[in-house]
Design a protein around this motif. Structure first.
Motif, short mmCIF file in Angstrom:
data_model
loop_
_atom_site.label_atom_id
_atom_site.label_comp_id
_atom_site.label_asym_id
_atom_site.label_seq_id
_atom_site.Cartn_x
_atom_site.Cartn_y
_atom_site.Cartn_z
N PRO A 119 -89.69 15.44 68.80
CA PRO A 119 -88.40 14.78 68.58
C PRO A 119 -87.99 13.85 69.71
N SER A 120 -87.39 12.74 69.33
CA SER A 120 -86.68 11.91 70.31
C SER A 120 -85.34 12.59 70.60
N PHE A 121 -84.74 12.21 71.72
CA PHE A 121 -83.44 12.79 72.04
C PHE A 121 -82.63 11.86 72.91
N GLU A 122 -81.35 12.16 73.02
CA GLU A 122 -80.42 11.40 73.85
C GLU A 122 -79.91 12.30 74.97
N ILE A 123 -79.76 11.77 76.17
CA ILE A 123 -79.11 12.49 77.25
C ILE A 123 -77.82 11.74 77.60
N TYR A 124 -76.71 12.44 77.52
CA TYR A 124 -75.41 11.83 77.75
C TYR A 124 -75.04 11.99 79.22
N ARG A 125 -74.87 10.86 79.91
CA ARG A 125 -74.71 10.87 81.36
C ARG A 125 -73.25 10.95 81.81
N ASN A 126 -72.30 10.77 80.89
CA ASN A 126 -70.91 10.97 81.28
C ASN A 126 -70.14 11.58 80.12
N THR B 137 -81.77 2.82 78.70
CA THR B 137 -80.38 3.22 78.88
C THR B 137 -79.48 2.38 77.98
N HIS B 138 -78.69 3.05 77.19
CA HIS B 138 -77.69 2.40 76.34
C HIS B 138 -76.34 2.51 77.02
N ARG B 139 -75.67 1.39 77.16
CA ARG B 139 -74.35 1.36 77.76
C ARG B 139 -73.34 0.89 76.71
N GLY B 140 -72.38 1.74 76.41
CA GLY B 140 -71.38 1.38 75.42
C GLY B 140 -71.15 2.51 74.43
N PRO B 141 -70.39 2.25 73.39
CA PRO B 141 -69.99 3.31 72.45
C PRO B 141 -71.16 3.90 71.69
N TYR B 142 -71.00 5.17 71.33
CA TYR B 142 -72.04 5.86 70.58
C TYR B 142 -72.28 5.21 69.22
N GLU B 143 -71.27 4.55 68.66
CA GLU B 143 -71.41 3.93 67.34
C GLU B 143 -72.49 2.85 67.32
N LYS B 144 -72.88 2.35 68.49
CA LYS B 144 -73.90 1.31 68.54
C LYS B 144 -75.25 1.82 69.05
N LEU B 145 -75.37 3.14 69.17
CA LEU B 145 -76.64 3.69 69.63
C LEU B 145 -77.80 3.28 68.72
N HIS B 146 -77.55 3.17 67.42
CA HIS B 146 -78.64 2.85 66.50
C HIS B 146 -79.27 1.50 66.82
N GLU B 147 -78.50 0.59 67.40
CA GLU B 147 -79.06 -0.72 67.75
C GLU B 147 -80.09 -0.58 68.87
N SER B 148 -79.78 0.24 69.87
CA SER B 148 -80.74 0.46 70.97
C SER B 148 -81.95 1.23 70.49
N TRP B 149 -81.74 2.22 69.61
CA TRP B 149 -82.87 2.97 69.06
C TRP B 149 -83.82 2.04 68.29
N SER B 150 -83.25 1.16 67.47
CA SER B 150 -84.08 0.26 66.67
C SER B 150 -84.87 -0.69 67.56
N ALA B 151 -84.23 -1.21 68.60
CA ALA B 151 -84.93 -2.12 69.51
C ALA B 151 -86.04 -1.41 70.27
N LEU B 152 -85.78 -0.18 70.70
CA LEU B 152 -86.77 0.58 71.46
C LEU B 152 -87.97 0.95 70.58
N CYS B 153 -87.69 1.52 69.42
CA CYS B 153 -88.77 2.03 68.57
C CYS B 153 -89.43 0.95 67.73
N GLY B 154 -88.65 -0.03 67.29
CA GLY B 154 -89.18 -1.00 66.35
C GLY B 154 -89.62 -2.31 66.98
N GLN C 159 -67.79 2.28 78.60
CA GLN C 159 -68.41 2.72 79.85
C GLN C 159 -69.34 3.92 79.67
N LEU C 160 -69.54 4.37 78.46
CA LEU C 160 -70.43 5.50 78.21
C LEU C 160 -71.87 5.10 78.53
N VAL C 161 -72.61 6.04 79.11
CA VAL C 161 -74.01 5.81 79.48
C VAL C 161 -74.86 6.88 78.79
#
Length: 299
Positions: free
Chosen positions: A270-277, A239-256, A286-288
């Motif tokens: 394909p990988s995908f994202e589910i937007y919870r709010n 789960t990534h918490r915060g702005p979409y602009e930083k999603l790449h950081e969570s993706w890199s940590a998860l995959c790499g 506060q985006l999840v």
């Protein structure tokens, strides 16, 4: 051989390939084939293990090679700039100065040059001899990752082509406007984003993003609204918490970082994202967003 060692050796093969073909147009698909990874996942694994995007890595190596040419040869600076892929002297000077802390002319005069920073320890070597690859570590921190068995999901989607920040909103507005009148939206609707390309490598006008909504009944494609199925199977989820602009950081940590140490192998899906709010009603901090990576079930 451990999964972590396998990932390291695959990315090492890519690093060698890049050094040996530094003047060529290195496509994401070509590098993914060298690594034996799906293009869906390769760029995230590469960034996670090296600390750089493919484009950042190639740019740095070309500038390091230019620095060697300045020290060991007498070519005019404009020729060195052209060899590094820069068509203008000014652009080369800016990029070189940002990396080495001084203009190319001053660098050439220095007795002891300042080396460029390399997150993974890999520097330019004539002939492509890469022996110093040190995969990035997260400092011992552990990600909160869970394994979920996901059913097959039918989705309706609109594909945006172009920079993510420019096309995502329009794609979501279009697919929601189509789905709403057909009774396909409700309080339990799942909203998925499928990012097919790495914006660091793919030309901006060719980046593909699918804004998708899970549906529970058969539907037919119509115009720019398509239908696709997300395959069933096991997924690693964080789960990534915060702005979409930083999603790449969570993706890199998860995959790499997490995935190579986990012992799990990726599936070619394909990988995908589910937007919870709702980003229209939620402050960015506060985006999840849940990130899903398809994996092979062990055992």
């Amino acid at each position: 051989m451990s999964t972590q060692q396998t990932y390291k050796e695959r990315i090492l093969a890519v690093l060698v390939h890049i050094q040996q073909h530094l003047d060529e147009d290195l496509s994401l698909g070509e590098l993914a084939r060298v690594a034996h990874f799906s293009p869906f996942h390769f760029h995230r694994i590469f960034r996670g293990l090296t600390g750089e995007s493919v484009q950042e890595h190639v740019r740095r190596l070309r500038l390091e090679r230019a620095a060697q040419h300045l020290k060991t040869g007498d070519l005019p600076i404009i020729n060195v700039a052209l060899d590094a892929g820069y068509e203008a002297h000014e652009a080369f000077t800016r990029a070189f100065g940002a990396m080495f802390g001084c203009p190319p002319s001053e660098y050439r005069r220095q007795k002891q040059a300042q080396p460029a920073a390399a997150p993974s320890g890999v520097h330019y070597r004539p002939g492509g001899d890469v022996q110093d690859f040190n995969p990035i570590s997260n400092g011992g921190q552990t990600m909160d990752v869970r394994i979920e068995q996901m059913p097959a999901m039918r989705v309706v989607f609109v594909r945006g082509v172009g920079p993510y920040k420019d096309v995502a909103r329009a794609a979501w507005e279009r697919v929601c406007a189509w789905a709403g009148p057909r009774g396909l939206l409700g309080p339990k609707s799942l909203f998925l984003g499928i990012c097919h390309d790495d914006p660091e490598v793919t030309p901006p006008d060719k980046i593909r993003y699918d804004a998708a909504i899970v549906v529970d009944r058969p539907v037919q494609p119509e115009g720019d609204v398509g239908v696709q199925e997300i395959p069933a199977g096991a997924h690693a989820v964080t789960t990534h918490r915060g702005p979409y602009e930083k999603l790449h950081e969570s993706w890199s940590a998860l995959c790499g970082q997490w995935l190579p140490r986990s012992g799990h192998a990726m599936r070619n899906a394909p990988s995908f994202e589910i937007y919870r709010n709702d980003p229209n009603r939620t402050p960015p901090e506060q985006l999840v967003t849940d990130l899903y990576v398809p994996i092979e079930a062990r055992g």
